[in-house]
Design an enzyme around this catalytic site. Structure first.
Site, PDB file in Angstrom:
ATOM      1  N   GLN A   1      -3.197  -3.193  -2.230  1.00  0.00           N
ATOM      2  CA  GLN A   1      -1.324  -2.846  -2.237  1.00  0.00           C
ATOM      3  C   GLN A   1      -1.503  -2.027  -3.170  1.00  0.00           C
ATOM      4  O   GLN A   1      -1.968  -1.288  -3.177  1.00  0.00           O
ATOM      5  CB  GLN A   1      -1.005  -4.441  -2.809  1.00  0.00           C
ATOM      6  CG  GLN A   1      -1.139  -5.684  -1.323  1.00  0.00           C
ATOM      7  CD  GLN A   1      -2.605  -6.428  -0.858  1.00  0.00           C
ATOM      8  OE1 GLN A   1      -2.838  -6.891  -1.765  1.00  0.00           O
ATOM      9  NE2 GLN A   1      -3.047  -5.835  -0.201  1.00  0.00           N
TER      10      GLN A   1
ATOM     11  N   GLY B   1      -4.339  -2.816   4.497  1.00  0.00           N
ATOM     12  CA  GLY B   1      -4.182  -2.012   5.707  1.00  0.00           C
ATOM     13  C   GLY B   1      -4.870  -0.982   5.499  1.00  0.00           C
ATOM     14  O   GLY B   1      -3.590   0.167   5.795  1.00  0.00           O
ATOM     15  N   HIS B   2      -5.535  -0.805   5.306  1.00  0.00           N
ATOM     16  CA  HIS B   2      -6.285   0.641   4.975  1.00  0.00           C
ATOM     17  C   HIS B   2      -6.338   1.556   6.134  1.00  0.00           C
ATOM     18  O   HIS B   2      -7.325   1.101   6.269  1.00  0.00           O
ATOM     19  CB  HIS B   2      -7.287   0.442   3.613  1.00  0.00           C
ATOM     20  CG  HIS B   2      -7.325   0.289   2.546  1.00  0.00           C
ATOM     21  ND1 HIS B   2      -7.911  -0.166   1.985  1.00  0.00           N
ATOM     22  CD2 HIS B   2      -5.885   0.045   2.277  1.00  0.00           C
ATOM     23  CE1 HIS B   2      -6.689  -0.978   0.671  1.00  0.00           C
ATOM     24  NE2 HIS B   2      -5.726  -1.018   0.811  1.00  0.00           N
TER      25      HIS B   2
ATOM     26  N   ASP C   1       0.158   0.960   0.568  1.00  0.00           N
ATOM     27  CA  ASP C   1       0.908   2.495   1.740  1.00  0.00           C
ATOM     28  C   ASP C   1       0.511   3.223   0.699  1.00  0.00           C
ATOM     29  O   ASP C   1       1.181   4.207   1.047  1.00  0.00           O
ATOM     30  CB  ASP C   1       2.171   2.058   2.211  1.00  0.00           C
ATOM     31  CG  ASP C   1       1.792   0.814   3.098  1.00  0.00           C
ATOM     32  OD1 ASP C   1       0.858   0.188   3.140  1.00  0.00           O
ATOM     33  OD2 ASP C   1       2.977  -0.559   2.852  1.00  0.00           O
TER      34      ASP C   1
ATOM     35  N   LYS D   1      -4.231   4.803  -0.230  1.00  0.00           N
ATOM     36  CA  LYS D   1      -5.471   4.715  -0.811  1.00  0.00           C
ATOM     37  C   LYS D   1      -6.410   4.602  -0.231  1.00  0.00           C
ATOM     38  O   LYS D   1      -7.704   5.435  -0.123  1.00  0.00           O
ATOM     39  CB  LYS D   1      -5.169   3.693  -2.071  1.00  0.00           C
ATOM     40  CG  LYS D   1      -4.896   2.899  -2.435  1.00  0.00           C
ATOM     41  CD  LYS D   1      -5.190   1.710  -3.100  1.00  0.00           C
ATOM     42  CE  LYS D   1      -4.140   0.136  -2.426  1.00  0.00           C
ATOM     43  NZ  LYS D   1      -3.248   1.009  -2.008  1.00  0.00           N
TER      44      LYS D   1
HETATM   45  P1  IMP Z   1       1.861 -10.948   0.462  1.00  0.00           P
HETATM   46  O1  IMP Z   1       0.794 -10.176   0.190  1.00  0.00           O
HETATM   47  O2  IMP Z   1       1.474 -10.874   2.429  1.00  0.00           O
HETATM   48  O3  IMP Z   1       2.039 -12.370   0.696  1.00  0.00           O
HETATM   49  O4  IMP Z   1       3.512  -9.950   1.141  1.00  0.00           O
HETATM   50  C1  IMP Z   1       3.987 -10.148  -0.249  1.00  0.00           C
HETATM   51  C2  IMP Z   1       4.490  -8.284  -0.224  1.00  0.00           C
HETATM   52  O5  IMP Z   1       3.833  -7.619  -0.555  1.00  0.00           O
HETATM   53  C3  IMP Z   1       5.622  -7.901   0.775  1.00  0.00           C
HETATM   54  O6  IMP Z   1       6.680  -7.531   0.112  1.00  0.00           O
HETATM   55  C4  IMP Z   1       4.693  -7.768   1.878  1.00  0.00           C
HETATM   56  O7  IMP Z   1       5.160  -6.234   2.859  1.00  0.00           O
HETATM   57  C5  IMP Z   1       3.742  -6.555   0.691  1.00  0.00           C
HETATM   58  N1  IMP Z   1       2.268  -5.725   0.845  1.00  0.00           N
HETATM   59  C6  IMP Z   1       1.271  -7.060   0.982  1.00  0.00           C
HETATM   60  N2  IMP Z   1       0.297  -5.951   0.970  1.00  0.00           N
HETATM   61  C7  IMP Z   1       0.797  -5.500   2.116  1.00  0.00           C
HETATM   62  C8  IMP Z   1      -0.002  -3.451   1.805  1.00  0.00           C
HETATM   63  O8  IMP Z   1      -1.020  -3.547   1.770  1.00  0.00           O
HETATM   64  N3  IMP Z   1       1.172  -2.190   1.870  1.00  0.00           N
HETATM   65  C9  IMP Z   1       2.775  -2.792   1.455  1.00  0.00           C
HETATM   66  N4  IMP Z   1       2.657  -3.828   1.399  1.00  0.00           N
HETATM   67  C10 IMP Z   1       2.094  -4.927   1.012  1.00  0.00           C
END
Ligand code: IMP
Length: 418
Positions: free
Chosen positions: A217, A39-40, A12, A15
């Site tokens: 991420q 989520g971009h 977040d 990017k």
């Molecule tokens: P997962 O990727 O859904 O397995 O989540 C694992 C961790 O990564 C959690 O803390 C999510 O909130 C975090 N996470 C996954 N994708 C994003 C992103 O695009 N932005 C921020 N945090 C993310």
């Protein structure tokens, strides 16, 4: 030029808008890891676009948008995203999907839900998109790949095997027939986009085309180098580009990091500079810090220079783009974490043990705030002196030059540093 853009915090960082900006100068934009957990957000002419799987470069007509093999794909979600964009006049003619990217199946989401509930208070706080179990199946060599959706017999065999495992594990009776039909239908709809993206990327590079690799991420969510186990399940650092795309490390010419002017984290896990007070609330409200994928409020805190220094090292950053500086405008004082303290000892390098992330205390350097509206500023020299000092301090602590700064979500609200 083959440029990688990576997040330097817990995702977040902004990017999406940076990629949108850089995409103008390249021929193709490539997603290399993660899935619809990302989520971009990109705002163009007041219109908001949120991308989960499709590289945001698709907004630029004529540029190739490539989803490489390191990504895990929920085909239903992908098709929905494609349709939504098409309805808004965005063509999918330049979309390419790797045949070797793995498929997120409904049982992955069920397993994730169950596992999170079993963890209780220790839950990861995932996005619930089935990402972890999909990557786990990939590592366990039973994963279903996008290419499998094009061959009924292969898919049927793999599905059948997986259902034996998941039915036993979860006690849910999945209808093999329904899943078979549904996913073969997805395959049919996506057939024309599915290809060998490693070869495509190689050929583009051979022709001297410019590519942009869009990280999802952030560094601290990397499966190997993040705050494990509170991480995502892929390599969200720059190294993920090579394995995720099937290219050699020498082909990467530049690595650009993106960091927000403060820190946020969505989901559970350690966060040394978190502010559970009115300043944290102010950052959340002013920064509109709510997850683009799940809508969850993001935890907020001061800028973590130790983490940035780590991101510089782990990703081999050439430069940094700092976003959302304007969110700090009303603060009298701003703080940057320059080290951690754990059991009386000063720690300069980002630790690799859970207990230290959890129990360390941040050591801050306090600076004057600027208390001026910077959201209309269009050049570095017009920033208040205190804001420039803040930016310079981040450069110095993070050991990385800051090239661009953003003070608002619009395409044009970004400018270069000297
Ligand atoms: P997962 O990727 O859904 O397995 O989540 C694992 C961790 O990564 C959690 O803390 C999510 O909130 C975090 N996470 C996954 N994708 C994003 C992103 O695009 N932005 C921020 N945090 C993310």
């Amino acid at each position: 030029m083959n440029i990688v853009v990576v997040g330097c915090q817990w995702g977040d960082e902004g990017k999406g808008r940076v990629i949108d900006l850089l995409a103008r100068k390249v021929d193709a934009v490539v997603r290399y890891q993660g899935g619809s957990n990302a989520g971009h957000t990109v705002i163009v002419g007041g219109e908001k676009f949120v991308f989960h799987l499709i590289p945001s470069g698709i907004l630029h007509s004529g540029k190739k948008a490539i989803i490489a093999g390191g990504v895990v794909i929920d085909p239903g979600q992908l098709l929905k995203e494609m349709e939504d964009l098409q309805k808004r006049g965005i063509s999918m003619d330049n979309l390419y999907i790797s045949a070797s990217s793995h498929v997120v199946m409904p049982y992955h989401k069920d397993l994730e839900r169950w596992e999170e509930s079993l963890r209780g208070k220790g839950r990861i706080g995932t996005t619930g998109r089935g990402i972890g179990p999909a990557y786990a199946d990939k590592a366990a060599r039973r994963g279903i790949r996008m290419g499998d959706l094009l061959e009924k017999e292969t898919f049927k065999e793999k599905l059948s095997f997986n259902l034996k495992i998941y039915t036993n594990l979860l006690g849910i009776n999945y209808s093999e027939k329904e899943l078979l039909e549904k996913f073969l239908e997805y395959g049919k709809k996506l057939r024309k986009y599915i290809t060998d993206t490693s070869l495509l990327i190689y050929e583009l590079m051979k022709k001297g085309k410019d590519l942009l690799f869009e990280g999802a991420q952030g560094t601290l969510l990397d499966i190997d180098h993040g705050t494990y186990p509170y991480v995502t399940s892929s390599n969200s650092t720059a190294a993920g580009v090579c394995s995720g795309c099937g290219i050699g490390p020498r082909s990467i010419t530049k690595v650009i990091g993106v960091a927000k002017a403060y820190t946020t984290r969505v989901g559970e896990g350690p966060f040394p500079t978190e502010l559970k007070n009115e300043i944290g609330n102010l950052l959340q409200e002013r920064g509109n810090e709510y997850g683009a994928t799940t809508g969850r409020p993001r935890r907020c805190g001061w800028f973590d220079g130790v983490a940035l220094r780590y991101a510089t090292r782990i990703n081999g950053l050439d430069e940094l783009i700092l976003t959302k500086l304007d969110i700090l405008d009303p603060l009298d004082k701003v703080k940057i974490c320059v080290a951690y303290k754990f059991k009386g000892k000063l720690i300069q390098d980002f630790p690799n043990r859970f207990i230290i992330w959890r129990d360390c205390e941040p050591v801050y350097e306090e600076m004057d705030g600027w208390r001026e509206d910077t959201s209309k500023v269009t050049s570095y020299k017009d920033l208040p002196v205190a804001a420039r000092n803040y930016v310079k301090k981040i450069e110095q602590i993070g050991k990385v030059p800051i090239r661009l700064l953003s003070v608002g979500p619009q395409r044009e609200e970004i400018f270069a540093t000297p």
